[in-house]
Scaffold this motif. Structure first.
Motif, PDB file in Angstrom:
ATOM      1  N   GLU A   5      36.391  48.164  42.894  1.00  0.00           N
ATOM      2  CA  GLU A   5      37.661  48.443  43.564  1.00  0.00           C
ATOM      3  C   GLU A   5      37.515  49.577  44.575  1.00  0.00           C
ATOM      4  OE1 GLU A   5      41.467  47.138  42.863  1.00  0.00           O
ATOM      5  OE2 GLU A   5      39.756  45.934  43.461  1.00  0.00           O
ATOM      6  N   HIS A  65      36.249  42.461  49.035  1.00  0.00           N
ATOM      7  CA  HIS A  65      35.747  41.886  47.784  1.00  0.00           C
ATOM      8  C   HIS A  65      34.814  40.713  48.086  1.00  0.00           C
ATOM      9  CE1 HIS A  65      37.713  44.224  44.781  1.00  0.00           C
ATOM     10  NE2 HIS A  65      38.944  43.833  45.047  1.00  0.00           N
ATOM     11  N   ASN A 109      51.812  40.396  44.923  1.00  0.00           N
ATOM     12  CA  ASN A 109      50.445  40.064  44.554  1.00  0.00           C
ATOM     13  C   ASN A 109      49.647  39.614  45.767  1.00  0.00           C
ATOM     14  OD1 ASN A 109      48.304  39.825  42.827  1.00  0.00           O
ATOM     15  ND2 ASN A 109      48.909  37.856  41.972  1.00  0.00           N
ATOM     16  N   ALA A 110      48.330  39.731  45.662  1.00  0.00           N
ATOM     17  CA  ALA A 110      47.384  39.208  46.642  1.00  0.00           C
ATOM     18  C   ALA A 110      46.082  38.975  45.907  1.00  0.00           C
ATOM     19  CB  ALA A 110      47.188  40.193  47.790  1.00  0.00           C
ATOM     20  N   PHE A 111      45.261  38.042  46.371  1.00  0.00           N
ATOM     21  CA  PHE A 111      44.025  37.733  45.656  1.00  0.00           C
ATOM     22  C   PHE A 111      43.021  37.064  46.590  1.00  0.00           C
ATOM     23  CE2 PHE A 111      47.029  34.266  45.204  1.00  0.00           C
ATOM     24  CZ  PHE A 111      46.284  33.148  45.549  1.00  0.00           C
ATOM     25  N   ALA A 112      41.753  37.164  46.206  1.00  0.00           N
ATOM     26  CA  ALA A 112      40.675  36.496  46.934  1.00  0.00           C
ATOM     27  C   ALA A 112      40.064  35.444  46.031  1.00  0.00           C
ATOM     28  CB  ALA A 112      39.614  37.505  47.361  1.00  0.00           C
ATOM     29  N   HIS A 151      41.309  44.861  51.963  1.00  0.00           N
ATOM     30  CA  HIS A 151      40.760  45.109  50.631  1.00  0.00           C
ATOM     31  C   HIS A 151      40.227  43.815  50.020  1.00  0.00           C
ATOM     32  CE1 HIS A 151      40.694  47.065  46.576  1.00  0.00           C
ATOM     33  NE2 HIS A 151      40.946  45.824  46.196  1.00  0.00           N
ATOM     34  N   GLU A 152      41.012  42.731  50.126  1.00  0.00           N
ATOM     35  CA  GLU A 152      40.577  41.452  49.569  1.00  0.00           C
ATOM     36  C   GLU A 152      39.380  40.894  50.336  1.00  0.00           C
ATOM     37  OE1 GLU A 152      41.667  40.571  46.808  1.00  0.00           O
ATOM     38  OE2 GLU A 152      43.462  41.814  46.683  1.00  0.00           O
ATOM     39  N   ALA A 187      35.725  48.269  47.579  1.00  0.00           N
ATOM     40  CA  ALA A 187      36.608  47.424  48.391  1.00  0.00           C
ATOM     41  C   ALA A 187      37.581  48.285  49.187  1.00  0.00           C
ATOM     42  CB  ALA A 187      37.354  46.434  47.500  1.00  0.00           C
ATOM     43  N   ILE A 238      41.933  33.549  50.834  1.00  0.00           N
ATOM     44  CA  ILE A 238      42.664  34.766  50.490  1.00  0.00           C
ATOM     45  C   ILE A 238      44.164  34.498  50.591  1.00  0.00           C
ATOM     46  CG2 ILE A 238      43.182  37.129  51.221  1.00  0.00           C
ATOM     47  CD1 ILE A 238      40.280  37.433  51.986  1.00  0.00           C
ATOM     48  N   HIS A 276      45.051  45.088  40.307  1.00  0.00           N
ATOM     49  CA  HIS A 276      44.413  46.101  41.147  1.00  0.00           C
ATOM     50  C   HIS A 276      44.947  47.474  40.724  1.00  0.00           C
ATOM     51  CE1 HIS A 276      44.237  42.387  43.480  1.00  0.00           C
ATOM     52  NE2 HIS A 276      43.264  42.905  44.196  1.00  0.00           N
ATOM     53  N   ALA A 334      39.197  38.754  41.492  1.00  0.00           N
ATOM     54  CA  ALA A 334      40.441  38.953  42.226  1.00  0.00           C
ATOM     55  C   ALA A 334      41.653  38.856  41.336  1.00  0.00           C
ATOM     56  CB  ALA A 334      40.561  37.924  43.347  1.00  0.00           C
TER      57      ALA A 334
END
Length: 485
Positions: free
Chosen positions: A199, A138, A103-106, A134-135, A202, A112, A245, A15
């Motif tokens: 990617e 993943h 930003n965003a992340f898992a 999307h996250e 996802a 998340i 990403h 992520a």
């Protein structure tokens, strides 16, 4: 708890450092190839523990949102998406990082995070949902468990600290690398294997989740395209989401083509999305006068709902600037016109609270808890008001009635510690303040508070036993963390 070499999986790297090819990744982190980790097993209990450690580590490094209203919104939209994913039984936890960066992340354990800056950048709720879907993909596709594997023995606290350090590296590469080296030393090796196919998968799975959850699948390529077009103006300061990403023309084309296979329909934004987005804009603004001018310019533009959002934003700016009479007038008018909308009435109650008109605030919040009995955000604000008005007993009683999930939030422990302090029960106050610091990733402060609790007079055997167990637990984690530095 420790994991042996067959169960050690570093889950966040995907992520935080997704790339289009392995060469690009090796440029960022020089780590040796250890082979494919996709077959490695991690138990649900280990995954849960790793996620909890990771989330606490994040609290010590970045600003996690503590506003109950914002948390309730992001959790609501996240759980709606998760319930419509291809793995609805997996546990997920959603939170907002109070950073303007896009930003965003898992992370491990289904944690998340979405930056406030990304939420503000979106122009439709479906765009925000597309990033979150999307996250989620993943996680459900187990990409996180193909990302990296550690060799040798590594404790969960050290793994969690390392993952948080990697996240820190997305904000400051030099600092992040230094933190990783300080935590891991030279004895631990990583293999990272993330591909462009992850990617793309996802995107595909996330788009299906969007459709199932009644969000617009076309929002995904629309948002990606706008990010790509706007990136030309950033120079070297490319949004972190684009670095982690990568958005290519082929990826936009692929998502656009898939989106067009779904029937076209209108997807109106929820009012909650618009209100929370306005609230985040006000919180993030460093120019209150400019923000007030922006909202006021919209009071006569757009639809009736858009004008209403502008009025709400104007009221929030006034409240932030401590112009209580102006805020009171705006929220009073909105609450009367739209009594079924909790945000307006909550803002009105909050105005009374911030202006220290506690009796009025109490009456307003009590009415809100009766009108919206399942709204945990309102309950937390009501408890805060009870404490500020001097009714710690009622606050403590209301705290015990909160949901299990709310009782695991840092704010719960903070409020409970304050309630016990006001009730002249120092041992319990220090105990729960220790839990608050632990939840915030500050283990040394947690140990200090537990020791203060142990020094309190009149401890009964049961409480003494609890304090001893928590002290040893915190101390073991601190020792383990130091051992691996």
């Amino acid at each position: 708890m420790k994991l042996n070499s067959q169960h050690i999986i570093i889950t966040l790297v995907l992520a935080l450092f997704p790339v289009t090819n392995q060469a690009e990744l090796n440029t960022k982190i020089e780590l040796p190839d250890m082979g494919d980790s996709s077959g490695t097993i991690i138990t649900p209990a280990e995954e849960k523990e790793l996620g909890e450690y990771f989330f606490r580590s994040l609290h010590s490094q970045i600003a996690i949102n503590q506003d109950p209203e914002i948390q309730e919104y992001i959790e609501t939209i996240g759980q709606k998406l998760a319930a419509n994913s291809d793995a609805p039984s997996l546990p997920f936890h959603f939170f907002v990082v109070m950073e303007n960066d896009i930003n965003a992340f898992a992370g491990p354990g289904g944690y998340i995070g979405v930056n406030s800056g990304l939420i503000v950048l979106t122009e439709a709720e479906s765009e925000l949902a597309s990033v979150m879907a999307h996250e989620i993909a993943h996680v459900t596709q187990r990409h996180l468990y193909r990302a990296a594997e550690a060799a040798g023995r590594l404790s969960i606290p050290t793994m969690a600290a390392t993952l948080a350090a990697i996240l820190l590296g997305t904000q400051s590469p030099a600092l992040g690398q230094a933190a990783i080296m300080a935590i891991m030393g030279s004895s631990v090796q990583f293999q990272i294997d993330f591909t462009r196919e992850n990617e793309m998968e996802a995107d595909r799975v996330g788009m299906q989740t969007l459709q199932e959850a009644k969000y617009d699948p076309r929002s995904m390529p629309t948002f990606f395209e706008r990010l790509q077009q706007s990136s030309r103006y950033y120079g070297k300061d490319v949004p972190e989401f684009l670095r982690t990403h990568p958005v290519t023309a082929s990826r936009i084309s692929d998502t656009r083509g898939r989106a067009e296979t779904y029937p076209y329909r209108q997807y109106p934004d929820s009012l909650s999305y618009q209100l929370i987005r306005a609230k985040l804009q006000v919180i993030a603004s460093k120019d209150d006068a400019g923000m007030a001018k922006t909202f006021k310019s919209r009071l006569t533009q757009g639809t009736a709902e858009q004008r209403r959002i502008a009025r709400y934003g104007t009221g929030l700016v006034a409240l932030k600037a401590q112009r209580y009479n102006e805020a009171e007038s705006i929220f009073q008018d909105l609450a009367k016109q739209y009594p079924a909308q909790p945000h307006y009435a909550t803002a009105l109650a909050r105005t009374a609270l911030e202006s220290k008109n506690y009796q009025v605030a109490l009456a307003r919040y009590q009415q809100l808890t009766e009108q919206f009995p399942n709204n945990e955000a309102i309950k937390l604000e009501y408890i805060t008001t009870l404490l500020r008005s001097g009714d710690a007993g009622a606050a403590k009683k209301n705290l015990s009635a909160l949901s299990y999930k709310t009782q695991n939030l840092p704010v719960y422990f903070e409020l409970l510690a304050q309630a016990y302090n006001d009730l002249k029960q120092p041992a319990e106050s220090h105990r729960y303040l220790a839990e608050y610091y632990y939840a915030m990733g500050q283990v040394q402060d947690a140990i200090f508070q537990i020791r203060l609790a142990q020094q309190s007079k009149g401890l009964n055997p049961h409480l003494r036993s609890i304090l001893r167990e928590r002290h040893d637990f915190f101390l073991d984690e601190e020792i383990e963390a130091r051992r691996n530095q």
